[in-house]
Design a protein around this motif. Sequence first.
Motif: not given
Length: 202
Positions: A29-45, A196-202
Amino acid sequence: IQPLSQSAIPTPPPVGLTKSPFKSVPAGKDLRSLPEFLVVDDFNNPELKNLFGALWEMEAPDPERAKTRYVSDDAVQETRGSSLVFDFALQPEEKVIFKSSLRGLDASQALAFVFKCRTKAPEGEALPGKLELVLEDVEGRTDAADLSSVCLSAEASGRWRDALVSKRPAPAADWNKLEKISFVFSTTESHLQGQVILDETA
């Protein structure tokens, strides 16, 4: 973003989570499939847009010394997805701002903004400098957290760490109408050379 429970807001935890909210993500699963997270960016675009469709923009004293690129190294889903790398060669007393619009996001039910971070530094050392996450509302008021001890530390060298901006009982910014999110990198008396590497901003 993690929604509030029906109980009173607890005392905000310190910067750097003691228990990772990302551990609740089931395999496959990814964060976007979970109700407890509202994802701003998963840096896949590849167009460098967040999940609200807004472009990320960078303000830097010299664009040649502050660049971004995607790598196939997702912080949550190891077998797919990507993260965003910042390649820095900053001089003393310089600042880089990486920002995007939240388009008036209603985060009134949020407990915190969370994201993943790690570094690549010579000899696995801490990176000198400062990293802040800044949230700005439609009136220009801001909430910020200094995440340097989490994201630029020696512990973050080659290892994903969890960081947050927790919602205070009386935040300066109006979380009902958040307009902008910014990652602010700055230096004082030292150079900042590394990644610096970033990911999964929610």
